[in-house]
Design a protein around this motif. Structure first.
Motif, PDB file in Angstrom:
ATOM      1  N   GLU A  39       0.824  -1.207   0.000  1.00 27.06           N
ATOM      2  CA  GLU A  39       0.000   0.000   0.000  1.00 27.06           C
ATOM      3  C   GLU A  39       0.857   1.255   0.000  1.00 27.06           C
ATOM      4  N   ASN A  40       2.166   1.064  -0.052  1.00 26.67           N
ATOM      5  CA  ASN A  40       3.091   2.189  -0.051  1.00 26.67           C
ATOM      6  C   ASN A  40       3.430   2.568  -1.493  1.00 26.67           C
ATOM      7  N   PRO A  41       3.002   3.756  -1.964  1.00 27.73           N
ATOM      8  CA  PRO A  41       3.254   4.141  -3.364  1.00 27.73           C
ATOM      9  C   PRO A  41       4.734   4.132  -3.732  1.00 27.73           C
ATOM     10  N   ASP A  42       5.592   4.572  -2.809  1.00 31.82           N
ATOM     11  CA  ASP A  42       7.029   4.594  -3.099  1.00 31.82           C
ATOM     12  C   ASP A  42       7.563   3.181  -3.287  1.00 31.82           C
ATOM     13  N   GLU A  43       7.104   2.252  -2.457  1.00 33.83           N
ATOM     14  CA  GLU A  43       7.555   0.865  -2.575  1.00 33.83           C
ATOM     15  C   GLU A  43       7.033   0.240  -3.865  1.00 33.83           C
ATOM     16  N   ILE A  44       5.786   0.556  -4.213  1.00 37.95           N
ATOM     17  CA  ILE A  44       5.205   0.038  -5.455  1.00 37.95           C
ATOM     18  C   ILE A  44       6.014   0.530  -6.649  1.00 37.95           C
ATOM     19  N   LEU A  45       6.380   1.813  -6.639  1.00 36.89           N
ATOM     20  CA  LEU A  45       7.162   2.378  -7.732  1.00 36.89           C
ATOM     21  C   LEU A  45       8.523   1.702  -7.833  1.00 36.89           C
ATOM     22  N   GLU A  46       9.162   1.471  -6.696  1.00 36.92           N
ATOM     23  CA  GLU A  46      10.468   0.814  -6.708  1.00 36.92           C
ATOM     24  C   GLU A  46      10.356  -0.618  -7.232  1.00 36.92           C
ATOM     25  N   MET A  47       9.279  -1.314  -6.877  1.00 35.59           N
ATOM     26  CA  MET A  47       9.081  -2.674  -7.395  1.00 35.59           C
ATOM     27  C   MET A  47       8.891  -2.637  -8.913  1.00 35.59           C
ATOM     28  N   ALA A  48       8.103  -1.670  -9.377  1.00 35.92           N
ATOM     29  CA  ALA A  48       7.868  -1.548 -10.824  1.00 35.92           C
ATOM     30  C   ALA A  48       9.173  -1.252 -11.555  1.00 35.92           C
ATOM     31  N   LYS A  49       9.992  -0.386 -10.979  1.00 38.33           N
ATOM     32  CA  LYS A  49      11.285  -0.071 -11.598  1.00 38.33           C
ATOM     33  C   LYS A  49      12.186  -1.302 -11.641  1.00 38.33           C
ATOM     34  N   LEU A  50      12.192  -2.055 -10.545  1.00 40.38           N
ATOM     35  CA  LEU A  50      13.048  -3.239 -10.455  1.00 40.38           C
ATOM     36  C   LEU A  50      12.631  -4.295 -11.484  1.00 40.38           C
ATOM     37  N   ILE A  51      11.329  -4.550 -11.562  1.00 39.83           N
ATOM     38  CA  ILE A  51      10.822  -5.573 -12.494  1.00 39.83           C
ATOM     39  C   ILE A  51      11.065  -5.155 -13.945  1.00 39.83           C
ATOM     40  N   SER A  52      10.694  -3.915 -14.273  1.00 43.74           N
ATOM     41  CA  SER A  52      10.826  -3.465 -15.665  1.00 43.74           C
ATOM     42  C   SER A  52      12.291  -3.410 -16.094  1.00 43.74           C
ATOM     43  N   ALA A  53      13.185  -3.027 -15.173  1.00 46.07           N
ATOM     44  CA  ALA A  53      14.608  -2.990 -15.514  1.00 46.07           C
ATOM     45  C   ALA A  53      15.127  -4.383 -15.843  1.00 46.07           C
ATOM     46  N   LYS A  54      14.665  -5.373 -15.112  1.00 46.60           N
ATOM     47  CA  LYS A  54      15.097  -6.748 -15.359  1.00 46.60           C
ATOM     48  C   LYS A  54      14.574  -7.253 -16.703  1.00 46.60           C
ATOM     49  N   ILE A  55      13.354  -6.890 -17.033  1.00 49.56           N
ATOM     50  CA  ILE A  55      12.731  -7.396 -18.261  1.00 49.56           C
ATOM     51  C   ILE A  55      13.412  -6.844 -19.516  1.00 49.56           C
ATOM     52  N   VAL A  56      13.850  -5.598 -19.455  1.00 46.34           N
ATOM     53  CA  VAL A  56      14.409  -4.970 -20.666  1.00 46.34           C
ATOM     54  C   VAL A  56      15.918  -5.176 -20.801  1.00 46.34           C
ATOM     55  N   GLN A  57      16.513  -5.959 -19.921  1.00 49.81           N
ATOM     56  CA  GLN A  57      17.967  -6.116 -19.946  1.00 49.81           C
ATOM     57  C   GLN A  57      18.479  -6.746 -21.241  1.00 49.81           C
ATOM     58  N   GLN A  58      17.755  -7.713 -21.777  1.00 55.50           N
ATOM     59  CA  GLN A  58      18.171  -8.389 -23.007  1.00 55.50           C
ATOM     60  C   GLN A  58      17.064  -8.251 -24.050  1.00 55.50           C
ATOM     61  N   PRO A  59      16.972  -7.089 -24.703  1.00 59.10           N
ATOM     62  CA  PRO A  59      15.837  -6.795 -25.594  1.00 59.10           C
ATOM     63  C   PRO A  59      15.744  -7.687 -26.824  1.00 59.10           C
TER      64      PRO A  59
END
Length: 497
Positions: free
Chosen positions: A178-198
């Motif tokens: 329920e923490n917006p900052d934590e949600i944003l950090e999770m989204a950044k972490l996941i998306s960064a991992k996904i785009v590593q090998q385009p």
């Protein structure tokens, strides 16, 4: 097989099939929060099947999941035994936490599979214990990081469906906090991992990002994931999957409420995506001009950031055979080129195309042919476009008539080519006109303005004022005639009596 509805009313109807664990899934009502169709998201379902042997080891099998905003696994069929026909089957309750733990176990077992059981089992158990601690203490960001560490090692080991489902569970973690900052950090972490090998299964990676986008409920998090999707589309060469969403950019901007710097990043990224598609040159130019238009009143350092893109915009406009109008001259980001020693010729070229005629271009080309060629400009194509723009300039005169001879001299063509160039201008929707062959004049009823600045607004205001006056005169005349006619009819009535 998926069963929709109440658990109590449906559970006894679940069929048992050999080697298949059926799962009851509750999916939220999309009518309240539909997925973004422009992103190509298709509603579907995700099934995570947990099979437990007598040694209580977990094995996960996954099916495809697409576009479901929240997935809650209420029941799983837990199979006891070695998988033979006739073994006892038991239904037990599970939770979202079990899904995350299953992903950690599944991915870590695959990651350590080559190390042998003596090395692998302690490592797998250690990761599972760590995952459980994260869930108990509500450390969702740490849990996502743990799941990603394992999942990163299995890209080359599992099918697309399995990988998609693993990341569906990982992405669903953003709904646990329920923490917006934590949600944003999770989204950044996941998306960064996904785009590593385009270049490795880019379409699948893009689909996973779309799923993550739909799961997020914070506007800036959605913007961040969308930007990652744009970069992946460019680097992975799968732009066709994201281009349809550009039609909704205005709606997205209202939803995201992003600042000017983020808007610049967005417009430039979209322009770059569209530039890869040659059939979208106009749309690419449109978003490039949106980017340049955001620079207004900035200091020299910030304005310098847009210099290269301003040059690109000018060159793209000059090259485009079907663009004859733009606002580039009005933009400070483009105006700075005039005083730049490196790019001042580019600004002069734009000014010629927007305000002058063919003779000015030919003179400019004679002095700067090498520079123009270095920008990829083809002289013959520039002449063709400049002739049409010169004809437009002739048509904007107040007289509304263009003599054939003037067209011939201005466009530097033969007498028998005049009408064909007028037809080209009509086909390009630059002119509405008629050709008077007897008097050898072109009568113009409408002409496209190359530049629509202050001067054009003043002219338009004058025309509107004239039209308003003419209409008022017509109304006055009609009313006067009506009064006269009514009086005449009244007199005839008196005479008749």
């Amino acid at each position: 097989m998926l069963t929709w509805g109440s658990h109590s009313s449906r559970m006894q109807n679940l069929p048992i099939q050999e080697e298949i664990m059926h799962t009851y899934i509750h999916t939220p009502d999309f009518s309240q929060n539909p997925p973004e169709q422009s992103l190509g998201i298709v509603s579907g379902a995700n099934t995570l099947l947990r099979s437990v042997t007598t040694e209580r080891r977990h094995m996960a099998q996954f099916c495809a999941f697409q576009g479901v905003k929240d997935v809650y696994m209420n029941l799983a069929v837990l199979k006891i035994g070695g998988g033979d026909r006739g073994k006892m089957t038991t239904v037990v309750p599970t939770s979202e936490d079990d899904l995350s733990l299953s992903v950690v176990r599944f991915t870590s077992e695959l990651a350590w599979a080559d190390a042998g059981p003596e090395v692998a089992e302690p490592q797998v158990e250690r990761l599972c214990v760590e995952a459980q601690e994260c869930m108990v203490r509500g450390r969702w960001l740490d849990l996502v990081s743990l799941m990603l560490t394992s999942a990163d090692l299995i890209f080359s080991k599992v099918s697309d469906k399995d990988l998609e489902c693993v990341f569906t569970v990982i992405c669903n973690a953003v709904t646990t906090s329920e923490n917006p900052d934590e949600i944003l950090e999770m989204a950044k972490l996941i998306s960064a991992k996904i785009v590593q090998q385009p270049n490795d299964r880019p379409a699948l990676r893009l689909k996973i990002l779309f799923n993550l986008y739909n799961l997020l409920n914070i506007p800036y998090g959605r913007f961040h994931v969308y930007m990652k999707s744009l970069n992946l589309a460019i680097n992975g060469k799968v732009a066709e999957h994201i281009v349809p969403s550009f039609k909704k950019i205005d709606n997205f901007l209202k939803e995201w409420s992003i600042g000017i710097n983020d808007q610049r990043e967005l417009f430039l990224a979209i322009s770059n995506v569209l530039r890869e598609n040659k059939s979208s040159a106009k749309d690419s130019f449109k978003f490039l001009t949106k980017y340049l238009a955001t620079f207004y009143g900035e200091d020299a350092h910030e304005m310098d950031e847009a210099k290269e893109e301003a040059v690109r915009a000018v060159v793209e406009f000059v090259k485009a055979p079907d663009m004859f109008q733009c606002d580039l001259l009005e933009m400070p980001a483009v105006g700075q080129l005039e005083k730049d020693a490196k790019y001042d010729l580019v600004y002069q070229l734009l000014k010629i195309f927007m305000t002058q005629r063919l003779d000015a271009y030919l003179e400019f080309h004679a002095a700067n042919s090498a520079s123009l060629k270095s920008y990829g400009l083809v002289h013959e194509d520039c002449i063709t476009k400049m002739r049409l723009m010169s004809l437009v300039d002739l048509g904007s005169s107040d007289s509304g008539q263009i003599p054939y001879a003037l067209i011939r001299d201005t466009l530097q063509i033969n007498d028998d080519e005049v009408e064909s160039w007028v037809v080209k201008a009509i086909s390009a929707k630059l002119l509405d006109c008629k050709m008077d062959q007897m008097n050898e004049v072109v009568v113009v009823s409408r002409c496209t303005e190359r530049v629509f600045g202050k001067q054009q607004w003043v002219a338009l205001r004058g025309k509107l004022a004239t039209w308003k006056e003419n209409i008022a005169n017509v109304i006055t005349t009609i009313q006067a005639n009506k009064i006269t006619e009514d009086a005449s009819q009244a007199m005839q009535g008196v005479m008749f009596r």
